[in-house]
Design a protein around this motif. Structure first.
Motif, PDB file in Angstrom:
ATOM      1  N   ILE A  51       1.284  -1.560  -0.293  1.00 54.79           N
ATOM      2  CA  ILE A  51      -0.460   0.366   0.076  1.00 54.79           C
ATOM      3  C   ILE A  51       0.679   1.080  -0.053  1.00 54.79           C
ATOM      4  O   ILE A  51       0.864   1.825  -1.029  1.00 54.79           O
ATOM      5  N   THR A  57      -3.927  -0.847  -2.772  1.00 55.91           N
ATOM      6  CA  THR A  57      -4.951  -0.923  -1.748  1.00 55.91           C
ATOM      7  C   THR A  57      -5.816  -1.910  -0.892  1.00 55.91           C
ATOM      8  O   THR A  57      -5.507  -2.801  -1.763  1.00 55.91           O
ATOM      9  N   TRP A  96     -13.459   1.502   4.121  1.00 58.23           N
ATOM     10  CA  TRP A  96     -12.089   1.879   4.520  1.00 58.23           C
ATOM     11  C   TRP A  96     -11.823   3.015   5.570  1.00 58.23           C
ATOM     12  O   TRP A  96     -13.279   3.386   5.301  1.00 58.23           O
ATOM     13  N   GLU A 121      -5.094  11.924  -5.241  1.00 53.87           N
ATOM     14  CA  GLU A 121      -4.349  10.760  -4.284  1.00 53.87           C
ATOM     15  C   GLU A 121      -3.359  11.392  -3.317  1.00 53.87           C
ATOM     16  O   GLU A 121      -3.352  12.534  -3.346  1.00 53.87           O
ATOM     17  N   GLY A 132      -4.363   6.536   0.356  1.00 60.04           N
ATOM     18  CA  GLY A 132      -5.198   6.904  -0.500  1.00 60.04           C
ATOM     19  C   GLY A 132      -5.819   7.287  -0.932  1.00 60.04           C
ATOM     20  O   GLY A 132      -5.192   7.794  -1.765  1.00 60.04           O
ATOM     21  N   HIS A 133      -7.600   8.106  -0.683  1.00 57.83           N
ATOM     22  CA  HIS A 133      -7.588   9.160  -2.621  1.00 57.83           C
ATOM     23  C   HIS A 133      -8.624  10.027  -1.828  1.00 57.83           C
ATOM     24  O   HIS A 133      -9.541   9.481  -0.406  1.00 57.83           O
ATOM     25  N   ASN A 150      -6.065   3.581   3.321  1.00 55.41           N
ATOM     26  CA  ASN A 150      -6.017   2.476   3.512  1.00 55.41           C
ATOM     27  C   ASN A 150      -5.574   2.741   4.662  1.00 55.41           C
ATOM     28  O   ASN A 150      -4.886   2.692   5.765  1.00 55.41           O
TER      29      ASN A 150
END
Length: 161
Positions: A51, A57, A96, A121, A132-133, A150
């Motif tokens: 990750i 992910t 998540w 991102e 993550g995003h 994550n």
């Protein structure tokens, strides 16, 4: 002949890419904490490495931090930088850990186009680890943002009640 010349001019103008469209940065972003890939592999678990260093992910609903409701701070699993506070965490239903805001200055942003469309991102501003995003479908009563992170990218540090 005039039509052919006009057509060629039209095609030429709209098919040319400017230097701005082709811009690819030759400068690599630098971070306060840098390590070799071997050093990261030695420090992180296989899941964390996937990750944080390979922008992977985790499976949704697989992180115990998704349903963690204790008071505390979520830190980067790679460098221990504080990233998110528990009071900004909410249950997004996505599987998540989700937050409506980051700890300002500790999260940096980039563009991710790996799955065919552009996403914002998030990565740790100290070590560059992928987190993550961020999306614009979070709680409207607060920031409207959903930082979808994550769990394997995080370490939870509890605070006293």
């Amino acid at each position: 002949m005039k039509k052919v010349l006009s057509f060629i001019t039209f095609i030429t103008l709209f098919n040319c890419n400017s230097a701005a469209q082709k811009k690819e940065s030759s400068e690599k972003e630098t971070f306060a904490i840098t390590k070799t890939e071997a050093e990261w592999k030695e420090q992180l678990t296989a899941e964390q490495y996937y990750i944080l260093r390979e922008a992977g992910t985790e499976r949704p609903f697989s992180s115990p931090l998704n349903k963690n409701y204790k008071k505390g701070v979520y830190h980067c699993a790679a460098c221990n930088t504080p990233l998110f506070k528990s009071e900004h965490k909410f249950d997004s239903g996505t599987g998540w850990p989700s937050f409506d805001r980051e700890i300002e200055g500790n999260v940096a942003y980039g563009t991710d186009t790996k799955i065919g469309y552009t996403r914002d991102e998030e990565h740790c501003a100290t070590c560059g680890g992928h987190l993550g995003h961020v999306f614009n479908d979070g709680p409207r009563a607060t920031t409207g943002k959903r930082h979808c992170i994550n769990g394997d990218a995080l370490i939870f540090v509890a605070t006293e009640e």
